[in-house]
Each structure stands twice: as structure tokens, then as C-alpha cells.
Design a protein around this motif. Structure first.
Motif, short mmCIF file in Angstrom:
data_model
loop_
_atom_site.label_atom_id
_atom_site.label_comp_id
_atom_site.label_asym_id
_atom_site.label_seq_id
_atom_site.Cartn_x
_atom_site.Cartn_y
_atom_site.Cartn_z
N ASN A 298 34.48 -13.57 54.98
CA ASN A 298 33.75 -12.31 54.87
C ASN A 298 34.05 -11.66 53.52
O ASN A 298 35.07 -10.99 53.37
CB ASN A 298 34.13 -11.36 56.01
N ALA A 299 33.16 -11.84 52.57
CA ALA A 299 33.36 -11.27 51.23
C ALA A 299 32.95 -9.81 51.17
O ALA A 299 33.12 -9.17 50.13
CB ALA A 299 32.59 -12.09 50.19
N ASP A 300 32.39 -9.29 52.26
CA ASP A 300 31.88 -7.91 52.26
C ASP A 300 32.83 -6.95 52.98
O ASP A 300 32.40 -5.90 53.45
CB ASP A 300 30.49 -7.87 52.91
N ALA A 301 34.10 -7.28 53.05
CA ALA A 301 35.09 -6.42 53.72
C ALA A 301 35.53 -5.34 52.75
O ALA A 301 36.53 -5.45 52.06
CB ALA A 301 36.28 -7.25 54.18
N HIS A 302 34.76 -4.23 52.69
CA HIS A 302 35.00 -3.16 51.73
C HIS A 302 35.68 -1.97 52.40
O HIS A 302 35.95 -1.98 53.61
CB HIS A 302 33.69 -2.74 51.06
N ALA A 303 35.92 -0.91 51.62
CA ALA A 303 36.72 0.22 52.09
C ALA A 303 36.05 1.03 53.18
O ALA A 303 36.73 1.72 53.95
CB ALA A 303 37.07 1.13 50.90
N LYS A 304 34.73 0.96 53.31
CA LYS A 304 34.06 1.67 54.38
C LYS A 304 34.10 0.90 55.69
O LYS A 304 33.66 1.40 56.73
CB LYS A 304 32.61 2.01 54.00
N ASN A 305 34.61 -0.32 55.65
CA ASN A 305 34.79 -1.10 56.87
C ASN A 305 36.21 -1.02 57.40
O ASN A 305 36.61 -1.81 58.27
CB ASN A 305 34.41 -2.57 56.62
N LEU A 306 36.98 -0.08 56.89
CA LEU A 306 38.30 0.27 57.41
C LEU A 306 38.28 1.75 57.75
O LEU A 306 37.79 2.55 56.96
CB LEU A 306 39.39 0.03 56.36
N SER A 307 38.81 2.11 58.91
CA SER A 307 38.78 3.52 59.31
C SER A 307 40.07 3.96 59.97
O SER A 307 40.83 3.13 60.49
CB SER A 307 37.61 3.78 60.26
N LEU A 308 40.27 5.26 59.96
CA LEU A 308 41.35 5.90 60.70
C LEU A 308 40.75 6.63 61.90
O LEU A 308 39.68 7.23 61.79
CB LEU A 308 42.09 6.90 59.83
N LEU A 330 25.96 -17.42 54.42
CA LEU A 330 24.69 -17.02 53.82
C LEU A 330 24.53 -17.65 52.44
O LEU A 330 25.52 -17.96 51.77
CB LEU A 330 24.62 -15.50 53.71
N PRO A 331 23.30 -17.84 51.97
CA PRO A 331 23.08 -18.44 50.65
C PRO A 331 23.77 -17.64 49.53
O PRO A 331 23.71 -16.41 49.53
CB PRO A 331 21.56 -18.40 50.49
N GLN A 332 24.39 -18.35 48.62
CA GLN A 332 25.10 -17.68 47.53
C GLN A 332 24.14 -16.89 46.65
O GLN A 332 24.55 -15.90 46.02
CB GLN A 332 25.85 -18.72 46.69
N SER A 333 22.88 -17.26 46.62
CA SER A 333 21.91 -16.53 45.83
C SER A 333 21.63 -15.14 46.40
O SER A 333 21.10 -14.27 45.70
CB SER A 333 20.60 -17.32 45.74
N LEU A 334 21.99 -14.92 47.67
CA LEU A 334 21.72 -13.66 48.33
C LEU A 334 22.95 -12.78 48.51
O LEU A 334 22.84 -11.56 48.54
CB LEU A 334 21.08 -13.91 49.71
N VAL A 335 24.13 -13.41 48.63
CA VAL A 335 25.34 -12.65 48.94
C VAL A 335 26.46 -13.07 47.99
O VAL A 335 26.77 -14.25 47.85
CB VAL A 335 25.79 -12.89 50.40
N ASP A 336 27.07 -12.07 47.36
CA ASP A 336 28.16 -12.32 46.42
C ASP A 336 29.35 -12.93 47.15
O ASP A 336 29.67 -12.57 48.28
CB ASP A 336 28.58 -10.98 45.79
N ARG A 337 30.01 -13.87 46.51
CA ARG A 337 31.19 -14.53 47.08
C ARG A 337 32.50 -13.85 46.68
O ARG A 337 33.57 -14.19 47.18
CB ARG A 337 31.24 -16.00 46.65
N THR A 338 32.43 -12.89 45.76
CA THR A 338 33.64 -12.21 45.32
C THR A 338 34.15 -11.28 46.41
O THR A 338 33.38 -10.48 46.94
CB THR A 338 33.36 -11.38 44.05
N PRO A 339 35.43 -11.35 46.78
CA PRO A 339 35.95 -10.44 47.80
C PRO A 339 35.73 -8.98 47.42
O PRO A 339 35.94 -8.59 46.28
CB PRO A 339 37.45 -10.78 47.84
N ALA A 340 35.24 -8.18 48.38
CA ALA A 340 34.94 -6.78 48.12
C ALA A 340 36.17 -6.01 47.66
O ALA A 340 36.07 -5.08 46.85
CB ALA A 340 34.35 -6.14 49.37
N HIS A 348 36.45 -15.86 44.44
CA HIS A 348 35.57 -16.49 45.44
C HIS A 348 36.29 -16.44 46.77
O HIS A 348 37.47 -16.81 46.87
CB HIS A 348 35.27 -17.93 45.03
N ILE A 349 35.60 -15.99 47.82
CA ILE A 349 36.22 -15.82 49.13
C ILE A 349 36.74 -17.14 49.70
O ILE A 349 37.67 -17.15 50.51
CB ILE A 349 35.23 -15.16 50.12
N ALA A 350 36.18 -18.28 49.25
CA ALA A 350 36.61 -19.58 49.76
C ALA A 350 37.59 -20.27 48.81
O ALA A 350 37.86 -21.47 48.98
CB ALA A 350 35.40 -20.48 50.01
#
Length: 429
Positions: A298-308, A330-340, A348-350
Motif C-alpha cells: 500500500n503506497a498510499d498510506a498517508h497521514a490522513k489514514n492515521l487517526s487519534l 494497480l497499474p503503475q501508470s495509474l498509481v505511484d509506487r513511492t511510499p506516501a 518503491h513500495i516493493a
């Protein structure tokens, strides 16, 4: 145009949000607690970044917290179009849809309350039908009248009540919802099954994650997620818990949820938990969130996906894990592979290596050996429980070929990472 909004927490008026300036810029925002609320022994702060005090909070610190309550992307565009409001007028959007937000906060014009729900249409399928079969992104968020509910994020979603007989309906005025309904994405078909697998797998390996089930509404696949910001009382009543995501808690604007765009990183998140003295359970929870997202890709694990989370007594805790989508499928052309949020120097997340885990451990102040052991333990568990978890998602109605493909991606990525950890162990480091 209204320049003052009343802020409520747990149904009690706690302060005023105002804006003063013709340009309605971030510098013009202000939030102030009510004097009678500050005198109350039961008063709790709205945010870590907005502690109880008599002086108002002005500028970006006020604007950022409240604007993080608003939807993003196409959902925001759809809401603004429906209400005929300028897309960039955050204050007007809050006034229009802030009546019930995530958690227990409410933002509304003074003296204005939602109309009685007795005559309001709450049948979910009727309202979705009225949106039209070909309605675009944001259509589900628009289902319901009046428009008084704001759920943050870029994905279309709708707050609903799940009845004991399985029927779904919209909440009446002032009634807490119990679940979030997320339709399968039109842009990324099948993401529902992928998210369902991520959440179910997290729970199966022993992590504290939101519970979800696959449903179909109006012939459209959807994910029904149980709200973790709700509790059920002994009498069966539903009560709200307050929550704030890490962008809010750390004072970042909603557009800076990604670290490479200037948003918070894992070191800042770790420091926040230590500052709040939430203890080893929260610290372990943050580490598990980082490791599990890395394992499933999951390369889209950003700060808004963590909560108190925060209850009436003011005690905070780390919220259960949510939005666990294995974006690697998901296709790399559509979703960035860099960890959020950066894990060491991995781009790269992998391709997260032992050296990256070592760098992360140092930055977030975890013991290196403890981090690597947790990666190994969770990787082992993922590989053990992935096949049966994937089969259960298929039995619930998930697409067999798609679920199998997502499971293969997770297994390959987890296996690679486990091999890295084992090789490092053999080297005796």
C-alpha cells in the motif's frame, strides 16, 4: 455571506469558527473556545494542536484543522457543483456540509439545526436511484437531503445506518450513523475487493483494524465499513467518539498529506505519540501500520489514514487501522509506487530493503532489532493466513480472478521482504 460558524463536540457548543476578510484567505480564519466551555471541568480540547485556552487560534492553525474535515478531489467538486459554491471556498463548504463530520464534531451556522428527520427520505436505494444510474464520482456522497454531512477523503462514500435485518438507510437528523458505505471505484474497478482483503487480512493476523463486509447496492458493488468512531451503550444506543487524523493533529493542511509534497513523515507521527504519552500499545500500533502497509504493497498510506480517537473523558488512543488498499496491484501508470511516507530511502513500495527498515527505526526511535523482528513476524503471519482470507472474500462475493491477483501480489511482495530479513539474520547483524 455568513462569516461565523458554531462548533460543537459531542453535541455541546464549544466554540466559534470565524473568517474576517474579503479574500477569505487562510490568514483570515480564527477559532475560539467559548468561555463557559473553558470553565467546565469536563472540557476537552478539540485537537492536540488546539489546546484549551482563552486566546483564539488564528490563521493556518485554525484553517488547516477544519479544512481537513472536507472531502477532496472529485467528491469535493461534485458537492461544490450541487451547492453552487466556489470550489475553493472552504468556509462556505464547511457551513453547508459540516453539520456532521467524522468523529463527534459538528460545524454549523449559529441557530441553524438540521431539519427534523421525520419527513426526510432515508431509504438508501430511493436516494441513490434519484442520483441516476450514470451519475459520476461523488454521487453517493450527494445522496440525502439536506446536504449536511462531510466525510474527508477523495473516495466517494456515504454514512449509513445498518439495521439488524441488514437493511441500509440514511441517518435521520442528529442520529449517529453506524457504517461507511464505499461504492466500488469507477476509475479503479475492483478496488473494493482489494480493500476488503487488506482489512480482513489485517484483522486475521491480529491487528486492530476496521471491520468491513462486501455488499451490493443498486447493482453496484460496495464495501460496508463499520465505524470505529462509534460505541454501543448497554441500552443499545450509538454514541460518537471524537477523532482527528494526523494531518489535523500535526497542523498540516489537507493537500499536504504526502511526505514528498511537504507533509508529515513517520518520525513526526512517532514523536506525536510519544509527546502524548500514549504508551507502548500506540507505538506498537504505529509500527504495525507501517509494516503491514509495506507488506501488502500500500503506497498510499498517508497521514490522513492515521487517526487519534478521543472519548468524553478526554483520553486519546490510536484509532484502528483503515483504508488498507494494496495499491501495488494497480497499474503503475495509474498509481505511484513511492511510499506516501518515507521508509528509509525506499522509492518503491516493493523495494524496501533491510537498510531502509534500519533507517526508519532510527528516525522514528524504534529499536532496529525490534522493527526487523516485527517485519518478520507479520510477514510470516500474512503468508500463513492470506490464502484462507482471500477465499473468504471470494465467498462473500468478491471477484475470484481479481482477488486471486491481489493475493498473488501481496504474497510475492511479502515473500521478497521476508527473504531480505532472513538473509540479514543469517549475516548475524
Amino acid at each position: 455571506m455568513n462569516d461565523q460558524l458554531e462548533v460543537e463536540l459531542f453535541g455541546r457548543a464549544i466554540g466559534t469558527l470565524s473568517i474576517d476578510g474579503p479574500l477569505r484567505s487562510p490568514e483570515d480564519w480564527a477559532f475560539a473556545y467559548r468561555a463557559d466551555y473553558l470553565r467546565s471541568p469536563a472540557a476537552i480540547a478539540l485537537s492536540v494542536g488546539l489546546p484549551l485556552r482563552t486566546q483564539p487560534f488564528t490563521g493556518a492553525v485554525a484553517r488547516n484543522w477544519f479544512c481537513n474535515l472536507l472531502p477532496e478531489g472529485g467528491v469535493r467538486q461534485a458537492v461544490a457543483d450541487r451547492l453552487r459554491l466556489p470550489l475553493d471556498d472552504d468556509f462556505a463548504l464547511l457551513a453547508a456540509i459540516g453539520g456532521e463530520c467524522a468523529g463527534a464534531v459538528s460545524v454549523s451556522s449559529p441557530g441553524i439545526r438540521q431539519a427534523s428527520g421525520d419527513d426526510a427520505e432515508t431509504d438508501l436505494e430511493t436516494l441513490l436511484y434519484l442520483q441516476g444510474e450514470d451519475a459520476g464520482e461523488g454521487a453517493w456522497a450527494l445522496a440525502g437531503t439536506p446536504m449536511r454531512l462531510s466525510l474527508a477523503g477523495a473516495q466517494d462514500k456515504l454514512a449509513v445506518i445498518a439495521e439488524a435485518d441488514g437493511r441500509l438507510r440514511l441517518p435521520r437528523a442528529g442520529e449517529p450513523s453506524t457504517h461507511i458505505l464505499k461504492p466500488d471505484s469507477r476509475r479503479f474497478p475492483g478496488i473494493r475487493d482489494a480493500e476488503a482483503l487488506g482489512l480482513a487480512l489485517a484483522r486475521r493476523v491480529g491487528l486492530n483494524a476496521a471491520s468491513a463486509s462486501l455488499v451490493e447496492v443498486m447493482n453496484r458493488p460496495a464495501l460496508l465499513v463499520e465505524r470505529y468512531d462509534r460505541t454501543r451503550a448497554a441500552d443499545g444506543g450509538i454514541h460518537r467518539l471524537h477523532q482527528e487524523d494526523f494531518c489535523q493533529a500535526l497542523g498540516y493542511p489537507e493537500q499536504l498529506k504526502y511526505e514528498d509534497k511537504g507533509g508529515p513523515g513517520l518520525a513526526a507521527c512517532s514523536s506525536l505519540l510519544r509527546q502524548l504519552a500514549l504508551g507502548p500499545i500506540a507505538m506498537r500500533g504505529l509500527l504495525d501500520w507501517v509494516v503491514f502497509n509495506a507488506l501488502i504493497g500500500n503506497a498510499d498510506a498517508h497521514a490522513k489514514n492515521l487517526s487519534l480517537l478521543c472519548g468524553h473523558e478526554g483520553r486519546r488512543s490510536l484509532a484502528p487501522l483503515y483504508d488498507l488498499v494494496p495499491t501495488l496491484y494497480l497499474p503503475q501508470s495509474l498509481v505511484d509506487r513511492t511510499p506516501a511516507m518515507r521508509i528509509g530511502h525506499a522509492t518503491h513500495i516493493a523495494r524496501i530493503a533491510v537498510e531502509d527498515w534500519t533507517a526508519f527505526a532510527g528516525a522514528a526511535r524504534y529499536g532496529r532489532r525490534f522493527v526487523l523482528e516485527r517485519v518478520r513476524t507479520l510477514a510470516d503471519a500474512v503468508l500463513v493466513y492470506l490464502p484462507e482470507t482471500a477465499m473468504r472474500i471470494i465467498e462473500q462475493g468478491g471477484d475470484e480472478a481479481r482477488v486471486a491477483r491481489v493475493a498473488t501480489v501481496i504474497a510475492d511482495n511479502t515473500g521478497r521482504m521476508l527473504d531480505e530479513i532472513r538473509k540479514d539474520s543469517l549475516r548475524g547483524r
